[in-house]
Scaffold this motif. Structure first.
Motif, PDB file in Angstrom:
ATOM      1  N   GLY A  90       0.682  -1.276  -0.005  1.00 53.64           N
ATOM      2  CA  GLY A  90       0.125   0.092   0.080  1.00 53.64           C
ATOM      3  C   GLY A  90       0.639   1.139   0.047  1.00 53.64           C
ATOM      4  O   GLY A  90       1.746   1.326  -0.871  1.00 53.64           O
ATOM      5  N   ASN A  91       0.751   1.977   0.990  1.00 53.78           N
ATOM      6  CA  ASN A  91       1.628   3.190   1.092  1.00 53.78           C
ATOM      7  C   ASN A  91       2.946   2.986   2.023  1.00 53.78           C
ATOM      8  O   ASN A  91       3.637   3.818   2.382  1.00 53.78           O
ATOM      9  CB  ASN A  91       0.820   4.434   1.730  1.00 53.78           C
ATOM     10  N   LEU A  92       3.123   1.683   2.587  1.00 55.48           N
ATOM     11  CA  LEU A  92       4.023   1.521   3.589  1.00 55.48           C
ATOM     12  C   LEU A  92       5.116   0.860   2.940  1.00 55.48           C
ATOM     13  O   LEU A  92       5.175  -0.143   1.919  1.00 55.48           O
ATOM     14  CB  LEU A  92       3.385   0.527   4.535  1.00 55.48           C
ATOM     15  N   GLN A  93       6.521   1.527   3.169  1.00 58.63           N
ATOM     16  CA  GLN A  93       7.657   0.799   2.869  1.00 58.63           C
ATOM     17  C   GLN A  93       8.078  -0.385   3.594  1.00 58.63           C
ATOM     18  O   GLN A  93       7.988  -0.305   4.933  1.00 58.63           O
ATOM     19  CB  GLN A  93       8.963   1.825   2.981  1.00 58.63           C
ATOM     20  N   LYS A 201      10.224  -4.238  13.063  1.00 58.60           N
ATOM     21  CA  LYS A 201       8.936  -4.649  13.417  1.00 58.60           C
ATOM     22  C   LYS A 201       8.548  -5.676  12.314  1.00 58.60           C
ATOM     23  O   LYS A 201       8.714  -5.488  10.946  1.00 58.60           O
ATOM     24  CB  LYS A 201       7.869  -3.495  13.291  1.00 58.60           C
ATOM     25  N   LEU A 202       7.955  -6.683  12.712  1.00 63.14           N
ATOM     26  CA  LEU A 202       7.076  -7.744  11.937  1.00 63.14           C
ATOM     27  C   LEU A 202       5.849  -7.039  11.360  1.00 63.14           C
ATOM     28  O   LEU A 202       5.141  -6.666  12.304  1.00 63.14           O
ATOM     29  CB  LEU A 202       6.990  -9.034  12.600  1.00 63.14           C
ATOM     30  N   ILE A 203       5.562  -7.104  10.195  1.00 55.27           N
ATOM     31  CA  ILE A 203       4.216  -6.440   9.578  1.00 55.27           C
ATOM     32  C   ILE A 203       3.324  -7.495   9.271  1.00 55.27           C
ATOM     33  O   ILE A 203       2.013  -7.341   9.426  1.00 55.27           O
ATOM     34  CB  ILE A 203       4.773  -5.572   8.617  1.00 55.27           C
ATOM     35  N   GLY A 204       3.705  -8.654   8.640  1.00 55.40           N
ATOM     36  CA  GLY A 204       2.867  -9.597   8.062  1.00 55.40           C
ATOM     37  C   GLY A 204       3.837 -10.857   7.596  1.00 55.40           C
ATOM     38  O   GLY A 204       4.880 -10.850   7.478  1.00 55.40           O
ATOM     39  N   PHE A 205       2.765 -11.835   7.181  1.00 59.61           N
ATOM     40  CA  PHE A 205       3.336 -13.030   6.760  1.00 59.61           C
ATOM     41  C   PHE A 205       2.339 -13.699   5.810  1.00 59.61           C
ATOM     42  O   PHE A 205       1.316 -13.487   5.728  1.00 59.61           O
ATOM     43  CB  PHE A 205       3.792 -13.989   7.888  1.00 59.61           C
TER      44      PHE A 205
END
Length: 412
Positions: A90-93, A201-205
């Motif tokens: 999305g807008n996240l690096q 930080k872990l963002i997703g998987f």
């Protein structure tokens, strides 16, 4: 005169041909290297095929495979089996990490076997209850970490993370993804240290693909060169170049304090001691506030796990008893087996890395004391009497010395 012109023309043509040949060869080698190292398309296909057939699930699956709002960007892979990409979600690096083979066991220098599709995401099996899955995860943690810390609390943390859609339950596909991720040393350490400042930080998987926050600067040093140029530059000159492109000294001091704090985080923490087995500048980064962030933690392993692996390893010399580049034990010549005690603590290896980094440009009023403390730090040995007391004293002395010097500056 015509003869002279003819000679010049032949010489010009030869040089032109040579330039074209060398240029073509470099482009071919670069392309071949890129296609071997950068297999993001294959990674995405494997993961999305498993997701679309209902085998795996996770918080990043829909964005990666259905909505296509998670994009692979620049390839950062250095090994074909460990795919690393800059990503945009999305807008996240972000940074995307994906395993192309089975996670390597803690052996010494051997390459992992290619993972077989038939056993990929094979656990837990259909019919496994949540309680049984908790038992599986608990047993895995016990094998990796020993009876240290509140393992039940860590299990609950994993289940909370595994619940990708936050519906209050862990489905079988989510559990398969979580189990695959837990085989990776870096992922487990990131979960344990998620509340620590210096861990991304872990963002997703999705399956054994995971997404972390992006760190702006991906080395202690500020210069990155194409690999072909790296080959041509002498190592001594390269080290000098590195020093030319570092941040200002107060900012370097703040980054160094971050590394010392990270060493504290993993030294006899709530789940035991973790060993840094590849302490190099390329594994460390920092953000725009000059806070240290770990870039690559794949070679940071639980001490108890490493000891279990190496205790019966055959050896002819100490060179056979090395894991990564920095975790060294001794070869017991009477038994021809590696001993289990790693020689250098993490702090000594961190100080070795920081020595030139911090001493170059250090203020004159602390240069002598800083150098003294760094050399005392480098001399630390795990087997020394009162090692833990010395470890704590030296670490605190270094942090205090650096912090006093920069606490009144804008960089602090």
């Amino acid at each position: 005169m015509p003869v002279r012109l003819s000679y010049v023309r032949i010489k010009y043509l030869f040089i032109s041909w040579l330039v074209v040949f060398i240029g073509s060869w470099i482009m071919y080698v670069q392309y071949s290297t890129y296609t071997e190292l950068c297999r993001g398309h294959d990674c995405r296909k494997i993961i999305c095929d498993k997701y679309k057939t209902g085998v795996i699930d996770g918080s990043a699956c829909s964005s990666l495979c259905a909505k296509e709002t998670l994009y692979f960007g620049k390839c950062l892979s250095t090994k074909p089996n460990n795919q690393i990409y800059l990503g945009i979600w999305g807008n996240l690096q972000s940074v995307i990490k994906c395993q192309m083979e089975e996670a390597a066991q803690l052996d010494f220098g051997t390459d992992p076997e290619p993972r077989k599709e038939i056993v990929l995401f094979d656990k837990p099996t259909r019919g496994t209850t949540v309680e049984k899955f908790k038992e599986m995860v608990y047993s895995l943690f016990k094998a990796k970490l020993g009876e240290q810390g509140n393992l039940s609390e860590l299990v609950n943390l994993i289940l909370s993370f595994a619940d990708g859609n936050k519906d209050g339950r862990v489905s079988l596909p989510e559990a398969k993804s979580a189990w695959a991720l837990l085989q990776l040393e870096e992922f487990l350490l990131m979960v344990i240290l998620q509340d620590k400042e210096h861990t991304p930080k872990l963002i997703g998987f999705c399956g054994d693909l995971y997404v972390t926050e992006r760190v702006e600067y991906t080395s202690l040093y500020g210069i990155s060169l194409p690999w072909i140029i790296e080959l041509l530059i002498p190592s001594g000159f390269r080290r000098s170049m590195d020093q030319w492109f570092t941040p200002s000294w107060p900012r370097k001091a703040k980054i160094a304090i971050g590394l010392l704090e990270f060493v504290e985080d993993i030294f006899h923490g709530p789940y035991g001691n973790f060993l840094m087995c590849d302490t190099s500048a390329k594994n460390l980064g920092y953000n725009d506030k000059y806070d240290l962030k770990m870039i690559d933690m794949r070679k940071i392993v639980p001490e108890i796990n490493l000891k279990e692996i190496i205790k019966d390893r055959q050896c002819d010399s100490d060179l056979d008893c090395i894991y990564g580049t920095d975790c060294r034990t001794l070869c017991d010549q009477s038994k021809m087996r590696c001993t289990t005690e790693v020689i250098q603590p993490n702090l000594a290896k961190a100080c070795q890395l920081l020595k030139d980094y911090l001493l170059r440009g250090a203020p004159s009023d602390i240069h002598e004391e800083l150098e003294k403390q760094l050399y005392l730090c480098i001399a630390l040995k795990v087997t020394a009497n009162q090692m833990e007391m010395e470890h704590s004293l030296i670490l605190n002395n270094l942090k205090t010395l650096l912090w006093k010097k920069i606490s009144h500056t804008n960089d602090s």
